[in-house]
Design an enzyme around this catalytic site. Sequence first.
Site, PDB file in Angstrom:
ATOM      1  CG  ASN A  39       1.973   1.544   4.804  1.00 14.61           C
ATOM      2  OD1 ASN A  39       3.105   1.989   4.882  1.00 14.61           O
ATOM      3  ND2 ASN A  39       1.381   1.332   3.645  1.00 14.61           N
TER       4      ASN A  39
ATOM      5  CE  LYS B  85      -7.084   1.245   3.776  1.00 18.08           C
ATOM      6  NZ  LYS B  85      -5.834   1.691   4.421  1.00 18.08           N
TER       7      LYS B  85
ATOM      8  CD  GLU C 216      -5.447   4.737   5.656  1.00 19.09           C
ATOM      9  OE1 GLU C 216      -5.964   4.476   4.564  1.00 19.09           O
ATOM     10  OE2 GLU C 216      -4.994   3.876   6.426  1.00 19.09           O
TER      11      GLU C 216
ATOM     12  CG  ASN D 289      -4.758   3.955   0.319  1.00 17.88           C
ATOM     13  OD1 ASN D 289      -4.028   3.398  -0.489  1.00 17.88           O
ATOM     14  ND2 ASN D 289      -4.576   3.887   1.622  1.00 17.88           N
TER      15      ASN D 289
ATOM     16  CD  GLU E 125      -2.259   1.257   2.963  1.00 19.16           C
ATOM     17  OE1 GLU E 125      -1.602   0.796   3.925  1.00 19.16           O
ATOM     18  OE2 GLU E 125      -3.393   1.762   3.101  1.00 19.16           O
TER      19      GLU E 125
ATOM     20  CB  CYS F 216      -3.951  -1.575   4.578  1.00 15.89           C
ATOM     21  SG  CYS F 216      -3.241  -1.613   6.247  1.00 15.89           S
TER      22      CYS F 216
HETATM   23  N1  CDT Z   1      -3.053   1.396   6.500  1.00 18.20           N
HETATM   24  C1  CDT Z   1      -4.009   0.831   7.269  1.00 18.20           C
HETATM   25  O1  CDT Z   1      -5.134   0.645   6.850  1.00 18.20           O
HETATM   26  N2  CDT Z   1      -3.629   0.528   8.514  1.00 18.20           N
HETATM   27  C2  CDT Z   1      -4.567   0.027   9.480  1.00 18.20           C
HETATM   28  C3  CDT Z   1      -4.199   0.545  10.817  1.00 18.20           C
HETATM   29  C4  CDT Z   1      -5.371   0.589  11.668  1.00 18.20           C
HETATM   30  S1  CDT Z   1      -5.080   1.474  13.141  1.00 18.20           S
HETATM   31  C5  CDT Z   1      -5.800   2.991  12.878  1.00 18.20           C
HETATM   32  C6  CDT Z   1      -4.633  -1.489   9.510  1.00 18.20           C
HETATM   33  O2  CDT Z   1      -5.756  -2.010   9.589  1.00 18.20           O
HETATM   34  O3  CDT Z   1      -3.608  -2.156   9.512  1.00 18.20           O
END
Ligand code: CDT
Length: 309
Positions: free
Chosen positions: A193, A123, A142, A106, A46, A168
């Site tokens: 990420n 996304k 985000e 995204n 991502e 993600c």
């Molecule tokens: N990039 C991404 O979607 N990261 C989320 C972090 C969640 S915590 C606010 C994940 O689900 O891994």
Amino acid sequence: MRNLMIGCAQLGPIQKADSRASVVERLIAMLEQAGREKATFVVFPELALTTFFPRWYMEDQAEVDSWFESEMPNDVTRPLFDRARELGIGMCLGYAELTPDGHHFNTAILTDTSSNIIAKYRKVHLPGHDEFDHDRAFQHLEKRYFEPGDLGFPVTRAHGGIVGMCICNDRRWPETYRVMGLQGVEVIVLGYNTPSVNSQMSSEGPEARLFHHRLSLQSGAYQNSTWVVAAAKAGVEDGFPLIGGSVIVDPDGYIVAESKTESDEVMVHECDLDRCNFGKSTIFDFARHRRIEHYGLITSQTGVVQPRD
Ligand code: CDT
């Protein structure tokens, strides 16, 4: 047997000051390594061109837009597309997309072995918040910088099979997999990420994060009889740690390859797409066993409505 050699290309950290050109060099190096190991399809993370910028609070729209790509490929990423074409490797690549009419997504794209873009995904499940939150150890903005994806969860006939994408946080939602499962998906590819620690719950550390990551991917693969390939951006970006744990999961839910580092690392696995057939024709034969008359709440309601006392 329908074998597809898939490369899962984990990126180590990208610092805020790193140029996109330097990242593209790293992506090309991993593409070449995957090619030497006979991969014909490589999955990148991502937002693979920059640091995970949603951790930074920004008010200036020009500054926000500087993290986005308004065309793909563009001058900086064209060498990656050119090398992929020379090597005959398709890609899934995540980046921040700014559309001509000013929308921010995204996004991930899928290319064929000639570097034509054959599918796009934006996304859907955006985690985090949209204003600066003083109670968090770090920000996850985000919801500030992206709109929810407007393309649904399409799948595409590509690379000898049926390929779907998500990004993600989407991987934590069973609906993501099931919507693609209902279209016969055989390989779901995604990048992520994921911070190693929870910004609000200091007790949750990297082990719990990796557990929930694997749990989500393995159950999604098993319950939909599909391969799942998940590529991390990992390591410490400007002091903020991200989990590694890039994996390839088979249609029975077993992990068949897993990264060992939090750096740039490529894993290649020969994925037999016909391995999806058994589950899809037995326990998860949707046409025979699903009872949609009982599933209405899933699309008619978002939050929880408890029964009255
Ligand atoms: N990039 C991404 O979607 N990261 C989320 C972090 C969640 S915590 C606010 C994940 O689900 O891994």
